[in-house]
Enzyme design. Structure first.
Site, PDB file in Angstrom:
ATOM      1  N   ASN A  20       0.852  -1.202   0.000  1.00  0.00           N
ATOM      2  CA  ASN A  20       0.000   0.000   0.000  1.00  0.00           C
ATOM      3  C   ASN A  20       0.882   1.245   0.000  1.00  0.00           C
ATOM      4  O   ASN A  20       2.110   1.148  -0.028  1.00  0.00           O
ATOM      5  CB  ASN A  20      -0.957  -0.024   1.199  1.00  0.00           C
ATOM      6  CG  ASN A  20      -0.196  -0.079   2.509  1.00  0.00           C
ATOM      7  OD1 ASN A  20       0.538   0.840   2.835  1.00  0.00           O
ATOM      8  ND2 ASN A  20      -0.355  -1.159   3.243  1.00  0.00           N
TER       9      ASN A  20
ATOM     10  N   LYS B 181       8.095 -17.662 -10.459  1.00  0.00           N
ATOM     11  CA  LYS B 181       7.346 -16.503 -10.944  1.00  0.00           C
ATOM     12  C   LYS B 181       6.087 -16.951 -11.699  1.00  0.00           C
ATOM     13  O   LYS B 181       6.169 -17.875 -12.520  1.00  0.00           O
ATOM     14  CB  LYS B 181       8.278 -15.704 -11.869  1.00  0.00           C
ATOM     15  CG  LYS B 181       7.705 -14.413 -12.344  1.00  0.00           C
ATOM     16  CD  LYS B 181       8.702 -13.703 -13.258  1.00  0.00           C
ATOM     17  CE  LYS B 181       7.984 -12.623 -14.022  1.00  0.00           C
ATOM     18  NZ  LYS B 181       8.669 -12.232 -15.235  1.00  0.00           N
TER      19      LYS B 181
ATOM     20  N   PHE C 194      -4.317   2.988  15.028  1.00  0.00           N
ATOM     21  CA  PHE C 194      -4.650   4.002  14.034  1.00  0.00           C
ATOM     22  C   PHE C 194      -5.875   3.528  13.262  1.00  0.00           C
ATOM     23  O   PHE C 194      -6.165   2.337  13.207  1.00  0.00           O
ATOM     24  CB  PHE C 194      -3.478   4.211  13.059  1.00  0.00           C
ATOM     25  CG  PHE C 194      -2.526   5.283  13.494  1.00  0.00           C
ATOM     26  CD1 PHE C 194      -1.753   5.128  14.635  1.00  0.00           C
ATOM     27  CD2 PHE C 194      -2.392   6.458  12.761  1.00  0.00           C
ATOM     28  CE1 PHE C 194      -0.871   6.120  15.040  1.00  0.00           C
ATOM     29  CE2 PHE C 194      -1.521   7.459  13.153  1.00  0.00           C
ATOM     30  CZ  PHE C 194      -0.759   7.287  14.293  1.00  0.00           C
TER      31      PHE C 194
ATOM     32  N   LYS D 259     -13.470   1.036  16.223  1.00  0.00           N
ATOM     33  CA  LYS D 259     -12.184   0.332  16.359  1.00  0.00           C
ATOM     34  C   LYS D 259     -11.667   0.390  17.800  1.00  0.00           C
ATOM     35  O   LYS D 259     -11.050  -0.559  18.285  1.00  0.00           O
ATOM     36  CB  LYS D 259     -11.152   0.905  15.383  1.00  0.00           C
ATOM     37  CG  LYS D 259     -11.402   0.394  13.965  1.00  0.00           C
ATOM     38  CD  LYS D 259     -10.374   0.806  12.944  1.00  0.00           C
ATOM     39  CE  LYS D 259     -10.758   0.202  11.593  1.00  0.00           C
ATOM     40  NZ  LYS D 259     -10.200   0.879  10.450  1.00  0.00           N
TER      41      LYS D 259
ATOM     42  N   LYS E 147     -11.210  -3.342  19.095  1.00  0.00           N
ATOM     43  CA  LYS E 147      -9.811  -3.766  19.237  1.00  0.00           C
ATOM     44  C   LYS E 147      -9.275  -3.491  20.654  1.00  0.00           C
ATOM     45  O   LYS E 147      -8.077  -3.620  20.898  1.00  0.00           O
ATOM     46  CB  LYS E 147      -8.946  -3.084  18.169  1.00  0.00           C
ATOM     47  CG  LYS E 147      -9.452  -3.401  16.745  1.00  0.00           C
ATOM     48  CD  LYS E 147      -8.373  -3.333  15.711  1.00  0.00           C
ATOM     49  CE  LYS E 147      -8.925  -3.644  14.331  1.00  0.00           C
ATOM     50  NZ  LYS E 147      -7.903  -3.815  13.308  1.00  0.00           N
TER      51      LYS E 147
END
Ligand code: PMT
Length: 404
Positions: free
Chosen positions: A207, A286, A320, A334, A338
């Site tokens: 990301n 691959k 976060f 969250k 969490k």
């Protein structure tokens, strides 16, 4: 150390000097040559009871000159903070670019502690793209900028550029010195950056995380006296000074590194953008390109934050939340699911904050039920804010519930 650069506001540095002395600080004044054109070193010597440094070299023989240069640089090691007022456009440019052609700019490079800059200059110089770019670079280094005020300037213009009130500059100095060791004795474990989940020996899913947010937290925590362990996905950033960096690639490796380094931690901050899915079995060769469509079946990665929440000990747990909508609702959700003490929520998806940017816009959902929003600022400034709020939160959570 009070650095005085050469601007018309140099005379106000005497008021700042007096305010700092009155608050009980030992003040060593350093003036640029241009500053001495505006105000006499004697004024500062009288206020501080110390010899003012005005140049890198003394005017004696070469041996004296060398020893004075060495002695002067030693000042950097002996002091806790550098405040520069007025900080002219010229000195900001020198600091931003690392030039060291006089004593103040040399001292700046040799000093590793907190830096407070109070700019003062003509409005157009203040607004100039070069000055603003230099300020951005200095903010990103974690320096505190005490913004100039609007008003009537010596050059006859009206606008921003007037040196901030000396008492408010002294307040910022006091605040920075308070921060200085407020994390001493803490062990802060921080995760940063992306993870890379291999698809084959040459490809991976990842990301846009640059690691900047997590690295800013590590730098700020180390500067404030904490022992810092930074578990970092693959990024292109230098190791923050004072932090131990544990490099990892995948979510699985990050999980093992977190749990392997958890002993002794007093705060755990999960700024990393961990991949949520991966290929459980990675092909050894691959994947060949064919005309056919390729489907990959991905499995969830370990949710490290949730596991920490389930296994929660007496460390403060800060997660976060990277969201593109419903920031408050998602952050609160969250926080609950969490089992965190704090969620740092940021809106991602734009270029101005979140991933890759030097800036961020955050809100904090706290276990106390509060939801605090902060204006867009550099990641380094926000890192300090998060740490300050974390310390405060721990203090509040330690109180009996009925007294909160
Ligand atoms: O690195 P930068 O370019 O500076 O960008 C900063 C940032 C946007 C990456 C950062 O501010 C941020 O938001 N990090 C968290 C990104 C994220 O993964 O958010 P999330 O809402 O998907 O995850 C919530 C929390 O769970 C996070 O603390 C995350 O670290 C944690 N998590 C997520 C998945 C997983 N498998 N394990 C986890 O521990």
């Amino acid at each position: 150390m009070l650095g005085v650069a050469g601007g018309i506001a140099a005379y106000k540095a005497a008021e700042l000097c007096r305010a700092l002395v009155q608050r009980g600080y030992t003040v060593q004044v350093v003036m640029t040559k241009a500053a001495t054109e505006f105000i006499q070193p004697l004024t500062f010597a009288a206020l501080t009871g110390r010899k003012v440094v005005t140049s890198l070299f003394s005017s004696g023989n070469s041996e004296e000159t060398l020893s004075s240069a060495v002695e002067h640089i030693a000042i950097a090691q002996e002091h806790d903070l550098l405040v520069v007022a007025p900080a002219t456009a010229d000195i900001l440019a020198k600091f931003a670019h690392g030039l060291a052609d006089d004593f103040l700019s040399t001292l700046y490079l040799a000093f590793t502690g907190p830096v407070v800059l109070a700019p003062a200059m003509n409005t157009n110089m203040w607004r100039h793209a070069a000055t603003q770019a230099n300020l951005e670079a200095l903010r990103a280094r974690g320096h505190k900028i005490v913004e100039p005020e609007d008003g009537f300037l010596a050059c006859g213009m009206i606008g921003p550029g007037r040196l901030a009130d000396p008492e408010s500059i002294a307040d910022v100095v006091a605040e920075q010195l308070e921060h200085r060791h407020d994390l001493a004795g803490e062990t802060v474990l921080i995760t940063a950056g992306p993870t890379q989940e291999p698809l084959d020996p040459v490809r991976f899913i990842s990301n846009r995380s640059s690691g900047k947010m997590g690295y800013a937290l590590a730098e700020a925590a180390a500067e404030r006296g904490a022992r810092v362990i930074l578990i970092s996905g693959p990024v292109h950033l230098p190791a923050p000074r004072g932090a131990t960096v544990v490099p990892v690639k995948t979510a699985g490796e990050m999980r093992d590194a977190v749990f392997g380094n958890l002993r002794g931690a007093t705060m755990v901050i999960k700024a990393a953008a961990v991949a949520d899915f991966h290929l459980s079995t990675v092909p050894q060769q691959k994947i060949k390109k064919t005309a056919a469509r390729l489907s990959l079946e991905l499995d969830p990665t370990p949710d490290i934050l949730a596991e920490l929440g389930r296994d929660k000990k007496d460390w403060l747990l800060i997660g976060f939340a990277a969201e593109t909508e419903n920031l408050e609702r998602e952050a609160r959700r969250k926080l609950q699911t969490k089992n965190c003490d704090m969620i740092v929520a940021n809106l991602v998806g734009g270029d101005e904050s979140g991933f890759e940017s030097d800036h961020n816009e955050i809100a904090l959902a706290l276990k106390t039920g509060e939801f605090l929003r902060f204006p867009r600022a550099s990641k380094r400034e926000l890192a300090d804010e998060i740490l300050t709020q974390a310390l405060h939160l721990r203090h509040v959570l330690a109180e009996p519930a009925h007294e909160r």
